[in-house]
Design an enzyme around this catalytic site. Structure first.
Site, PDB file in Angstrom:
ATOM      1  N   SER A  83       0.843  -1.189   0.000  1.00  0.00           N
ATOM      2  CA  SER A  83       0.000   0.000   0.000  1.00  0.00           C
ATOM      3  C   SER A  83       0.878   1.239   0.000  1.00  0.00           C
ATOM      4  O   SER A  83       2.024   1.204   0.473  1.00  0.00           O
ATOM      5  CB  SER A  83      -0.889  -0.009   1.249  1.00  0.00           C
ATOM      6  OG  SER A  83      -1.556   1.221   1.418  1.00  0.00           O
ATOM      7  N   TYR A 111      -3.005  -0.454  10.875  1.00  0.00           N
ATOM      8  CA  TYR A 111      -2.781  -0.889   9.496  1.00  0.00           C
ATOM      9  C   TYR A 111      -1.492  -0.292   8.938  1.00  0.00           C
ATOM     10  O   TYR A 111      -0.673  -0.994   8.332  1.00  0.00           O
ATOM     11  CB  TYR A 111      -3.978  -0.474   8.635  1.00  0.00           C
ATOM     12  CG  TYR A 111      -3.853  -0.838   7.177  1.00  0.00           C
ATOM     13  CD1 TYR A 111      -4.194  -2.105   6.734  1.00  0.00           C
ATOM     14  CD2 TYR A 111      -3.401   0.097   6.239  1.00  0.00           C
ATOM     15  CE1 TYR A 111      -4.090  -2.434   5.383  1.00  0.00           C
ATOM     16  CE2 TYR A 111      -3.298  -0.224   4.900  1.00  0.00           C
ATOM     17  CZ  TYR A 111      -3.641  -1.497   4.477  1.00  0.00           C
ATOM     18  OH  TYR A 111      -3.527  -1.819   3.140  1.00  0.00           O
TER      19      TYR A 111
END
Length: 336
Positions: free
Chosen positions: A143, A156
């Site tokens: 990501s 996260y």
């Protein structure tokens, strides 16, 4: 090293929804045999049916990637039923949408166990089979948030940052050993996946991806390409990903202030969070309901990324640019 052509045996974790599910479809469409790993039974079964309808060979295995022993058993089952694993895609994750001070220690630990250690466990299971054969490809679905933290996603972001450090470390070890096992990663932008309907949220409003938003198929095309071209250590998907990573390198402090002002509102819609919204943190949310690959934001999500296409075809573009430059030079010479 030449990468094996289809049909290959491909393992995908987090395959019941989102990027994992969209990627599984693409691998199946090109004739690969796909092992689908996830927790929720309804999502897994629906994904397996989709692949079989496409003419692919699908094996669905219910497993929690945080359990390294269970993941090893799943890898053994794949090898026994489908054959030697050629490609392993780590994609399974979970998260909590909340301020850090509102996340309980056991919740933070669980996100880390799935989103970071799940990748470590999957990589170890893959290497256990690939290293003795000295062949195989591992794709880490990363990501932009592996390179830049944002508010309301501390668990996260921390896990994805850890994944990137692990990825770089393992790359150096494989190169030291002159291994033919290939390792690559794909940094994703905001994607319209079901996570915003099943990730534990403590926000007052419905969580959303930070625009611009892309459909899972945009991400999946880059996963498919990375698996076939693993010589690059990383792929970036979406102009926003490129801007986030480079911007943080050049002006991290400015981004701190910008995200402090905008990061809360940009991750929530104007709608209140549904009171009955499920959470997949400790138990699967899709045991009785298949969420599919797409989330709530189809009308706002783009089906294409010119940047991702250009990244996958940069050699062709460079060759075309060089050809154009030569042709322009020849024309200039003739006009003299």
């Amino acid at each position: 090293m030449s990468v094996k052509k289809s049909p290959r045996v491909v393992v995908i974790t987090g395959a019941s929804g989102g990027i994992g599910r969209a990627s599984a479809r693409l691998f199946a469409q090109q004739g690969d045999h796909v092992a689908l790993l996830a927790r929720g039974s309804a999502g897994l079964e629906a994904a397996a049916r989709e692949l079989r309808d496409l003419g692919g060979d699908a094996l669905a295995i219910s497993v929690d990637t945080a359990d390294h022993e269970a993941l090893d058993r799943a890898a053994d089952q794949v090898e026994a039923e489908l054959g030697p694993i050629d490609v392993w895609v780590n994609d399974a994750f979970t998260s909590v949408f909340a301020r850090f001070v509102d996340i309980e220690p056991e919740e933070f630990r669980r996100v880390t166990e799935v989103t970071y250690l799940g990748f470590v466990n999957g990589t170890r299971s893959a290497l256990r089979h690939m290293l003795p054969r000295d062949s195989g490809v591992i794709v880490q679905v990363g990501s932009a948030l592996a390179h830049r933290g944002i508010p309301l996603q501390s668990a996260y972001c921390g896990a994805k940052h850890a994944m990137w450090g692990f990825h770089e470390s393992l790359l150096t070890e494989l190169r030291h050993d002159h291994s033919n096992v290939q390792l690559t990663s794909v940094a994703m932008p905001a994607v319209n996946t079901p996570q915003f309907s099943w990730v534990l949220s403590k926000l007052p409003h419905q969580a959303q991806p930070v625009p611009p938003i892309y459909q899972p198929e945009v991400a999946a095309r880059s996963v498919l390409y990375a698996a076939a071209h693993p010589e690059r250590r990383a792929y970036w998907v979406g102009a926003a990903t490129v801007g986030t990573i480079i911007g943080n390198r050049l002006a991290g402090g400015l981004l701190d202030r910008y995200l402090g002002r905008t990061g809360f509102a940009s991750q929530q819609t104007d709608d209140p969070k549904p009171p009955d919204q499920p959470s997949n943190l400790f138990e699967p949310a899709d045991d009785d309901h298949d969420f599919g690959a797409h989330g709530l934001f189809d009308t706002r999500a783009s089906r294409h990324s010119p940047q991702a296409w250009a990244s996958r075809h940069r050699r062709v573009l460079a060759s075309a640019a060089a050809t154009a430059a030569v042709a322009g030079g020849l024309r200039a010479v003739r006009q003299r």
